[in-house]
Enzyme design. Structure first.
Site, mmCIF file in Angstrom:
data_model
loop_
_atom_site.group_PDB
_atom_site.id
_atom_site.type_symbol
_atom_site.label_atom_id
_atom_site.label_comp_id
_atom_site.label_asym_id
_atom_site.label_seq_id
_atom_site.Cartn_x
_atom_site.Cartn_y
_atom_site.Cartn_z
ATOM 1 N N ASP A 91 26.603 -10.137 61.472
ATOM 2 C CA ASP A 91 27.510 -11.258 62.589
ATOM 3 C C ASP A 91 26.807 -10.395 64.291
ATOM 4 O OD1 ASP A 91 27.653 -13.262 63.872
ATOM 5 O OD2 ASP A 91 29.729 -13.854 63.008
ATOM 6 N N THR A 121 22.808 -21.395 54.724
ATOM 7 C CA THR A 121 23.400 -21.440 56.377
ATOM 8 C C THR A 121 23.519 -20.173 56.262
ATOM 9 O OG1 THR A 121 25.457 -21.376 54.599
ATOM 10 C CG2 THR A 121 24.619 -24.003 55.592
ATOM 11 N N PHE A 125 22.336 -14.768 63.220
ATOM 12 C CA PHE A 125 21.654 -12.774 63.138
ATOM 13 C C PHE A 125 21.246 -12.907 61.778
ATOM 14 C CE2 PHE A 125 23.497 -8.638 61.790
ATOM 15 C CZ PHE A 125 22.562 -7.583 61.823
ATOM 16 N N GLU A 126 21.328 -13.432 60.582
ATOM 17 C CA GLU A 126 21.333 -12.965 59.659
ATOM 18 C C GLU A 126 19.854 -14.386 58.989
ATOM 19 O OE1 GLU A 126 25.799 -13.557 57.042
ATOM 20 O OE2 GLU A 126 24.891 -15.029 58.111
ATOM 21 N N SER A 160 25.665 -20.939 63.615
ATOM 22 C CA SER A 160 26.505 -20.238 64.709
ATOM 23 C C SER A 160 25.445 -19.733 65.327
ATOM 24 C CB SER A 160 26.872 -19.271 65.403
ATOM 25 O OG SER A 160 27.733 -18.669 64.659
ATOM 26 N N VAL A 199 35.891 -21.593 70.390
ATOM 27 C CA VAL A 199 37.689 -21.393 69.415
ATOM 28 C C VAL A 199 37.742 -20.132 70.190
ATOM 29 C CG1 VAL A 199 39.334 -21.639 68.567
ATOM 30 C CG2 VAL A 199 37.448 -23.386 68.548
ATOM 31 N N ALA A 201 38.672 -17.190 68.798
ATOM 32 C CA ALA A 201 39.673 -16.298 68.227
ATOM 33 C C ALA A 201 38.500 -16.096 67.252
ATOM 34 C CB ALA A 201 40.226 -16.922 67.764
ATOM 35 N N THR A 206 35.227 -18.554 57.955
ATOM 36 C CA THR A 206 34.486 -20.254 58.171
ATOM 37 C C THR A 206 33.400 -20.242 57.902
ATOM 38 O OG1 THR A 206 34.150 -19.038 60.477
ATOM 39 C CG2 THR A 206 35.842 -20.405 60.715
ATOM 40 N N ASP A 208 32.797 -20.046 54.750
ATOM 41 C CA ASP A 208 32.710 -20.169 53.594
ATOM 42 C C ASP A 208 33.150 -22.096 53.483
ATOM 43 O OD1 ASP A 208 33.292 -17.356 52.184
ATOM 44 O OD2 ASP A 208 34.249 -17.768 53.664
#
Length: 285
Positions: A91, A121, A125-126, A160, A199, A201, A206, A208
């Site tokens: 990530d 999914t 970066f991936e 993301s 959010v 934090a 997430t 999974d």
């Protein structure tokens, strides 16, 4: 998945005391021989008949190669089987990407896993790692998704990204693309953008949760990626908002929540997972 009505046979790729977001963890990593042995047991009882296979965090190349063999065998038995792959590799933090699995997993994902997957999914970066292309704009992201389609999967969701959201800096962009071949052989692509509130934090798990819910909602809405993503991302928001609220209460005024306090409030979010109120809308591109 069970809450959403799926019968699940689970194989743990690792058996750890806790997730690796904590300072310490103990436990075992399953190797390919052990995975093969478990699968053989299912096969001997002739219960290896599946509609879906979902894979996530893996640390070992031979394990991943064994997953590919098993998926191919299952697809021979059931040509309609859908393989959902979350290619967990790394990530970005503060704009810099880094891998948190051994680097030798990348060629296995790229050359063997993605070609047999139906839904993938990756995060931004991936997706960049898999295609060897950097993403700076939404146009480039769509081109990278086309490259990923060309490798095999019909559905690609970049879960993301650090792209600039039209709604502003407090939002995170996810992008989805579904390519299907019509009866006359022409290809049709549906693309969507989802912007969800950030959010503040670091959560573990997430990805999974996202992959599992995307599997469920694409099953229930097979030709509507927009609705499937809205339900998935809305449910994620409900879970994350409940988690951060609870974590802040536990940490106390002015203190930063720790890993234990930030454990996803899954059980407490059962209703939101089963029937999420749509609070995040997708835009069709």
């Amino acid at each position: 998945l069970q809450v959403l009505g799926f019968e699940v046979d689970t194989v743990n790729s690792v058996q750890f005391s806790n997730h690796t977001g904590y300072a310490h963890w103990k436990g075992q990593v399953l190797n390919s021989d052990e995975l093969h042995e478990l699968y053989e047991g299912l096969k001997l009882n002739m219960v290896n008949r599946y509609d879906y296979v979902l894979t996530g965090y893996t640390r070992d190349t031979s394990f991943l190669a064994m997953v590919v063999d098993i998926v191919q065998e299952l697809k021979q038995q059931n040509s309609n089987l859908v393989y959902v792959c979350d290619p967990v590799m790394g990530d970005k933090w503060n704009g810099e990407g880094s891998m948190y699995v051994p680097k030798d997993l990348l060629p296995v994902y790229r050359d063997k896993v993605v070609p047999v997957a139906d839904i993938i999914t990756p995060n931004q970066f991936e997706a960049e790692l898999l295609t060897g292309r950097k993403i700076h704009t939404e146009k480039e992201a769509l081109e990278v998704m086309d490259m990923l389609h060309a490798m095999g999967p019909e559905t690609v969701v970049i879960t993301s990204s650090d792209l600039q959201a039209p709604l502003g800096n407090d939002y995170l962009i996810a992008l989805g693309s579904h390519r299907k071949t019509k009866a006359d052989g022409t290809k049709m692509t549906q693309r969507i953008r989802v912007e969800s509130p950030k959010v503040d934090a670091v959560f573990v798990g997430t990805g999974d949760l996202f992959a599992a819910m995307l599997l469920a909602w694409t099953h229930k809405h097979p030709n509507n990626l927009k609705v499937a993503c809205e339900k998935t991302v809305s449910a994620m928001q409900h879970v994350l908002q409940r988690t951060i609220k609870s974590a802040k209460v536990q940490a106390g005024e002015g203190n930063k929540p720790n890993s234990a306090q930030l454990e996803l409030r899954m059980v407490q979010s059962k209703k939101d997972i089963e029937n999420p109120e749509i609070i995040v809308k997708a835009t069709v591109l």
